[in-house]
Design an enzyme around this catalytic site. Structure first.
Site, PDB file in Angstrom:
ATOM      1  N   ARG A  59     137.716  15.629  -8.235  1.00  0.00           N
ATOM      2  CA  ARG A  59     137.291  15.788  -9.631  1.00  0.00           C
ATOM      3  C   ARG A  59     137.770  17.143 -10.130  1.00  0.00           C
ATOM      4  O   ARG A  59     137.636  18.145  -9.425  1.00  0.00           O
ATOM      5  CB  ARG A  59     135.770  15.712  -9.728  1.00  0.00           C
ATOM      6  CG  ARG A  59     135.289  15.955 -11.159  1.00  0.00           C
ATOM      7  CD  ARG A  59     133.820  15.696 -11.301  1.00  0.00           C
ATOM      8  NE  ARG A  59     133.008  16.732 -10.705  1.00  0.00           N
ATOM      9  CZ  ARG A  59     131.665  16.707 -10.693  1.00  0.00           C
ATOM     10  NH1 ARG A  59     131.027  15.689 -11.222  1.00  0.00           N
ATOM     11  NH2 ARG A  59     130.989  17.677 -10.143  1.00  0.00           N
ATOM     12  N   ARG A 116     118.440  17.851 -16.737  1.00  0.00           N
ATOM     13  CA  ARG A 116     118.347  17.880 -15.278  1.00  0.00           C
ATOM     14  C   ARG A 116     118.080  19.323 -14.860  1.00  0.00           C
ATOM     15  O   ARG A 116     118.597  20.251 -15.452  1.00  0.00           O
ATOM     16  CB  ARG A 116     119.624  17.341 -14.634  1.00  0.00           C
ATOM     17  CG  ARG A 116     120.835  18.166 -14.916  1.00  0.00           C
ATOM     18  CD  ARG A 116     122.104  17.431 -14.588  1.00  0.00           C
ATOM     19  NE  ARG A 116     122.446  17.538 -13.176  1.00  0.00           N
ATOM     20  CZ  ARG A 116     123.620  17.148 -12.668  1.00  0.00           C
ATOM     21  NH1 ARG A 116     124.540  16.638 -13.473  1.00  0.00           N
ATOM     22  NH2 ARG A 116     123.875  17.265 -11.395  1.00  0.00           N
ATOM     23  N   CYS A 155     128.634   7.629  -8.596  1.00  0.00           N
ATOM     24  CA  CYS A 155     128.631   8.793  -7.702  1.00  0.00           C
ATOM     25  C   CYS A 155     127.456   9.723  -8.005  1.00  0.00           C
ATOM     26  O   CYS A 155     127.367  10.802  -7.438  1.00  0.00           O
ATOM     27  CB  CYS A 155     129.953   9.544  -7.774  1.00  0.00           C
ATOM     28  SG  CYS A 155     130.314  10.204  -9.389  1.00  0.00           S
ATOM     29  N   GLU A 157     129.611   9.785 -17.995  1.00  0.00           N
ATOM     30  CA  GLU A 157     128.388  10.586 -17.945  1.00  0.00           C
ATOM     31  C   GLU A 157     127.763  10.742 -19.330  1.00  0.00           C
ATOM     32  O   GLU A 157     126.632  11.167 -19.461  1.00  0.00           O
ATOM     33  CB  GLU A 157     128.710  11.979 -17.399  1.00  0.00           C
ATOM     34  CG  GLU A 157     129.316  11.937 -16.019  1.00  0.00           C
ATOM     35  CD  GLU A 157     129.723  13.306 -15.526  1.00  0.00           C
ATOM     36  OE1 GLU A 157     128.984  13.895 -14.743  1.00  0.00           O
ATOM     37  OE2 GLU A 157     130.800  13.799 -15.943  1.00  0.00           O
ATOM     38  N   ARG A 188     133.525  17.679  -5.478  1.00  0.00           N
ATOM     39  CA  ARG A 188     133.139  18.639  -6.531  1.00  0.00           C
ATOM     40  C   ARG A 188     133.960  19.908  -6.325  1.00  0.00           C
ATOM     41  O   ARG A 188     133.511  20.859  -5.683  1.00  0.00           O
ATOM     42  CB  ARG A 188     131.642  18.939  -6.458  1.00  0.00           C
ATOM     43  CG  ARG A 188     130.751  17.774  -6.885  1.00  0.00           C
ATOM     44  CD  ARG A 188     129.279  18.183  -6.929  1.00  0.00           C
ATOM     45  NE  ARG A 188     128.463  17.203  -7.625  1.00  0.00           N
ATOM     46  CZ  ARG A 188     127.730  16.256  -7.013  1.00  0.00           C
ATOM     47  NH1 ARG A 188     127.734  16.169  -5.703  1.00  0.00           N
ATOM     48  NH2 ARG A 188     127.015  15.403  -7.716  1.00  0.00           N
ATOM     49  N   HIS A 194     121.686  20.854  -9.089  1.00  0.00           N
ATOM     50  CA  HIS A 194     122.748  21.023  -8.092  1.00  0.00           C
ATOM     51  C   HIS A 194     122.220  21.589  -6.783  1.00  0.00           C
ATOM     52  O   HIS A 194     122.790  21.347  -5.725  1.00  0.00           O
ATOM     53  CB  HIS A 194     123.902  21.837  -8.675  1.00  0.00           C
ATOM     54  CG  HIS A 194     124.732  21.008  -9.597  1.00  0.00           C
ATOM     55  ND1 HIS A 194     124.577  21.027 -10.959  1.00  0.00           N
ATOM     56  CD2 HIS A 194     125.654  20.051  -9.338  1.00  0.00           C
ATOM     57  CE1 HIS A 194     125.388  20.138 -11.490  1.00  0.00           C
ATOM     58  NE2 HIS A 194     126.049  19.534 -10.540  1.00  0.00           N
ATOM     59  N   ASN A 202     123.629  11.172 -12.792  1.00  0.00           N
ATOM     60  CA  ASN A 202     122.797  12.372 -12.999  1.00  0.00           C
ATOM     61  C   ASN A 202     122.897  12.819 -14.457  1.00  0.00           C
ATOM     62  O   ASN A 202     121.901  13.052 -15.131  1.00  0.00           O
ATOM     63  CB  ASN A 202     123.255  13.521 -12.104  1.00  0.00           C
ATOM     64  CG  ASN A 202     123.315  13.109 -10.647  1.00  0.00           C
ATOM     65  OD1 ASN A 202     122.610  12.207 -10.248  1.00  0.00           O
ATOM     66  ND2 ASN A 202     124.167  13.752  -9.877  1.00  0.00           N
TER      67      ASN A 202
HETATM   68  C1  PEP Z   1     126.702  13.134 -12.176  1.00  0.00           C
HETATM   69  O1  PEP Z   1     126.544  13.704 -13.257  1.00  0.00           O
HETATM   70  O2  PEP Z   1     126.061  12.111 -11.849  1.00  0.00           O
HETATM   71  C2  PEP Z   1     127.662  13.654 -11.197  1.00  0.00           C
HETATM   72  C3  PEP Z   1     127.951  12.989 -10.103  1.00  0.00           C
HETATM   73  O3  PEP Z   1     128.211  14.875 -11.456  1.00  0.00           O
HETATM   74  P1  PEP Z   1     127.428  16.263 -11.188  1.00  0.00           P
HETATM   75  O4  PEP Z   1     126.133  15.915 -10.515  1.00  0.00           O
HETATM   76  O5  PEP Z   1     128.305  17.097 -10.324  1.00  0.00           O
HETATM   77  O6  PEP Z   1     127.249  16.788 -12.567  1.00  0.00           O
HETATM   78 MG    MG Z   2     127.944  15.269 -13.850  1.00  0.00          MG
END
Ligand code: PEP
Ligand code: MG
Length: 835
Positions: free
Chosen positions: A599, A727, A763, A693, A563, A456, A716
């Site tokens: 979201r 991640r 996204c 996801e 977000r 993030h 992501n």
């Molecule tokens: C993702 O997981 O790709 C996403 C857009 O959400 P975040 O990065 O906020 O977890």
């Molecule tokens: Mg996510």
């Protein structure tokens, strides 16, 4: 945390019964004790609430969970609380301070009874309809039977172990630890004493100082007990003998400090990445190396309210910091080792130090604000430590300062570190809050020793157009401040102290990039239509109103992902409905009538909320995140949905649910949305969608279609789950590539099922990756949602594409073995097409 295990269904007309609350460090212990007590009441109605453990397996107590258990157990007859030991007592006292309704507090009795014996007799008497005083008295005397039975005839009249103190017991131990009784052994000593029903004083016989209470870490430290010093233990109370014996044994074992630990307190070693620097946010940066500098909390900016309100602020901040430290403790135990995690016990002890908390409370009661009261008390404790004769012990004052400072930050919301001069920031890692707070007038780029491109921190840096390279390795942390740094956040190149030729080359590249960007920006308002006439919407990912303004001026067609959690992070209480309504409306307003996809709260994983009780999880990314957590905290979700509905009545709005794994979660989320919408029903034009996801959700996409108007693929998370590559973990960042054909198969499956039925957006960060864009469009994705500064570039990239060729490319990509092969293929197509 808190769980209801009893029944309170008094038969019609029956007298209300006293409720019981069990507070224990261990959930298993509490549940078993309750089961034992339940056996004794033979099915008679009784309410017993449990607040025990931080989760099913982690020991600890939590004032907020206890407060909630008390509120659930409360009724006209009141509540009796039984606790195990040490911080259970302190947390329960804090819980009473947290109770909103003072009348509840007046109906609560904290029982000094031993937990198991006390609970059994309390349960029997409460189920029999006894009053609160009677239940408490029964519990208090619960040891009489046992002590009468076990006392020897020549013990004379056996004292009532629950109420009568024994004579003083005295013992002496010699400190064997190489660094004396420093923070860790002292914390061990204090926690052992707190676990016993005894009043214990310690005195350094060698220096001849005054006695100090053994339950207070800050006071024990002032003994300045070095190796070879003799310390007197003087104990009274029911467990005086045990206390002295225990401390003498513990001292002989050097308070269980290992030799290595005693010789050198370990620093937390960062995980060494197994690859070179990775590109994380595009752009060229040139400048002198800078670091974050600690900044003191501004103590003068406080507005002071009534003493009770100020004390409550302290209690909440201390509880939040405790949760944070407990979280770090669990992570350290897992990743570094249990012994090293022990350092945090000393930190936690300070936060439960009765003497210090009493002093802070006394200060607030004189009308001093929370910040000043905490800072004053902390300064006194630090002074005591800093004046100790032993240099090693003196250094431990830094631990006290660090923990105390954390509480001050929680009270004021001020960040601990800041950049103070212009240049390229080099740090080990950044929190989302630190990234969001970077001063754009000072920072030209960022180099992180750790981190990954989909963390993030990296996402926020992209949103703020700050070039970033991550995973650069710990070596970068020892390069001197002021060294010239060159970085290319698009390729991951990184140079320190470059030759004049290289510097010139970077300056030229930087100027070219600026020119290209200006050209793209000039066309950003136009729609992105491919060479063969296919329109691809390019929307923006937002975290704030400022992002929305940036997105609009960058030509975004809408907001594909807001977000909302960034409104909830780094504060001590959740924003209420009104604040949320205002924020969402401001974002929608700033987007100038374009559709905004809000979201719902996506916390958990790497985004903890200090005021939301979250379980201590070994694998937080596989635990309670996103919708899972929101459904556990439905009131919070309902409030958010209400604010979203309000926004949807005035602006084109979509609501999107994160981390969905099953259609049931979608059904439940829709139910909460319906409740939140109230009498007027769902706002017209509100679109409801889910993020994809979780790989299982991608594979069973058909099952979701009846409940959604659109889906947005969060590459992501989808990538981290599909490739089992966390991640944010630098060691596996190279593996976590959304162009892995395994991930592409999942995306292809979603696009295939959705074709002609609902829209598919992406996204995740892959949406702005130049080599991924042709593949995603080729698979059927028709909306790319990217960070605001990336919008002009992504639109320009789409305009160069031939979608039919992209479809062929995508089909071929699905057959390849790895992400690198897909990248090569994509690059080849783009080069052939003259990009
Ligand atoms: C993702 O997981 O790709 C996403 C857009 O959400 P975040 O990065 O906020 O977890
Ligand atoms: Mg996510």
């Amino acid at each position: 945390m808190a769980e209801s295990v009893g029944e309170n269904s008094p038969t019609a007309g029956a007298e209300p019964r006293v409720g019981l609350v069990v507070v224990s460090h261990s959930r298993t212990l509490a549940s078993s004790a309750v089961a034992l007590a339940a056996e004794m009441v033979h099915g008679r109605p009784l309410r017993i609430e449990v607040a025990a453990g931080l989760d099913d397996t982690t020991f600890g107590t939590d004032a907020v969970a206890i407060m909630e258990a008390i509120e659930r157990a409360d009724g006209p007859a009141g509540v009796v609380v039984l606790m195990d030991l040490g911080s259970a007592v302190l947390s329960t006292e804090l819980a009473l301070d947290l109770l909103q309704d003072p009348s509840v507090r007046d109906r609560v009795t904290l029982s000094p009874a031993p937990l198991v014996e006390g609970l059994i007799v309390a349960a029997v008497s409460a189920a029999g309809g006894a009053s609160r005083d009677e239940v408490a008295a029964e519990a208090r005397d619960s040891l009489m039977g046992k002590s009468g039975h076990l006392s020897t005839p020549d013990a004379g009249t056996a004292p009532d172990a629950g109420t009568v103190t024994a004579d003083e017991v005295v013992g002496v131990f010699t400190v064997e630890n190489p660094h004396g009784l420093h923070a860790r052994p002292a914390a061990r000593l204090v926690s052992e004493v707190r676990a016993l029903d005894a009043s214990v004083q310690l005195r350094n016989l060698t220096t001849g100082g005054s006695p100090v209470p053994a339950r207070s870490l800050s006071r024990v430290a002032t003994l300045a007990a070095l190796r070879g010093h003799e310390v007197e233990v003087r104990a009274s109370g029911p467990q005086a003998n045990e206390a002295v014996e225990h401390l003498l044994t513990l001292a002989a074992r050097r308070f269980d400090e290992t030799i290595q630990e005693a010789a050198e307190p370990p620093a937390r070693a960062p995980a060494t990445p197994t690859h070179g620097p990775l590109p994380a946010s595009p752009g060229i940066a040139i400048g002198p190396l800078r670091r974050l500098t600690a900044v003191p909390v501004d103590l003068d900016r406080e507005t002071v309210e009534e003493p009770a309100v100020e004390w409550r602020r302290i209690v909440e901040s201390v509880a939040a910091v405790r949760r944070d430290i407990e979280h770090v403790r669990v992570v350290t135990a897992r990743e570094v080792g249990a012994e090293q995690a022990g350092i945090f016990d000393a930190h936690l002890s300070l936060l439960t130090d009765e003497e210090m908390l009493a002093d802070v409370k006394a200060r607030t009661s004189t009308g001093i604000g929370a910040v000043a009261a905490w800072a004053g008390s902390l300064a006194d404790v630090e002074r005591e430590w800093a004046s100790l004769p032993d240099p090693y012990l003196r250094e431990r004052a830094a631990d006290v300062h660090a923990v105390g400072d954390q509480v001050l930050r929680a009270l004021t919301g001020e960040p601990a570190r800041r950049m103070t001069a212009q240049g390229v920031l080099v740090a080990s890692d950044l929190t989302p809050a630190e990234t969001a707070g970077l001063d754009l007038d000072l920072v030209t780029g960022v180099v992180l020793a750790l981190g990954s491109p989909t963390s993030h921190a990296a996402i926020l840096a992209r949103a703020r157009d700050i070039p970033v390279v991550v995973g650069a390795g710990p070596e970068v942390l020892s390069i001197p401040e002021g060294t010239t740094v060159l970085l290319d956040g698009g390729s991951g190149e990184l140079q320190f102290d470059p030759s004049p030729e290289l510097l010139e080359d970077y300056q030229r590249r930087s100027a070219n990039a600026a020119e290209q960007r200006a050209r793209q920006l000039a066309l950003a308002e136009q729609p992105a239509v491919s060479r063969d006439g296919v329109h691809v919407a390019v929307a923006a990912n937002l975290g704030s109103v400022a992002d929305a303004r940036a997105a609009l001026s960058a030509g975004a067609d809408g907001a594909g992902l807001v977000r909302t959690e960034f409104l909830f992070l780094d504060r001590s209480v959740a924003p209420d409905v009104e604040e949320q309504k205002a924020e969402y409306a401001a974002i929608a307003e700033a987007m100038g009538g374009r559709r905004v996809t809000l979201r719902t709260l996506d916390v958990g994983g790497d985004k903890p909320l200090s005021y939301l009780r979250m379980p201590q999880e070994v694998n937080p990314f596989l635990g309670q995140r996103g919708i899972r957590l929101s459904l556990e905290h439905r009131d919070l979700l309902r409030e958010q949905m209400a604010a979203i509905c309000h926004t949807a009545r005035s602006y084109p709005t979509s609501v999107m649910i994160p981390m969905v794994s099953t259609p049931e979660e979608m059904i439940e989320a829709r139910q909460v949305l319906l409740e939140a919408a109230g009498h007027s029903g769902l706002p017209e034009g509100l679109h409801i969608g889910t993020m994809i996801e979780v790989p299982a959700a991608a594979l069973k996409i058909e099952a979701f279609l009846p409940y959604v108007d659109f889906v947005s693929i969060g590459t992501n998370d989808l990538t981290q789950y599909a490739l089992a590559a966390e991640r944010g973990n630098a060691a596996v960042a190279g593996l976590a590539d959304a162009l892995d054909p395994g991930v592409l198969q999942l995306i292809a499956h979603v696009c295939h099922a959705a074709r002609g039925r609902i829209d598919v957006a992406v996204c995740g960060e892959a949406a702005s990756d130049e080599l991924a864009i042709p593949v995603l469009v080729g698979l059927g994705v028709r909306e790319l949602s990217v960070s605001p500064p990336a919008v002009p570039r992504v639109k320009a990239a789409v305009r160069e594409l031939d979608v039919e060729r992209c479809a062929e490319l995508a089909q071929q990509a699905l057959t390849l073995p790895g992400a690198a092969d897909v990248r090569k293929l994509s690059l080849a197509m783009l080069s052939e097409d003259g990009h």
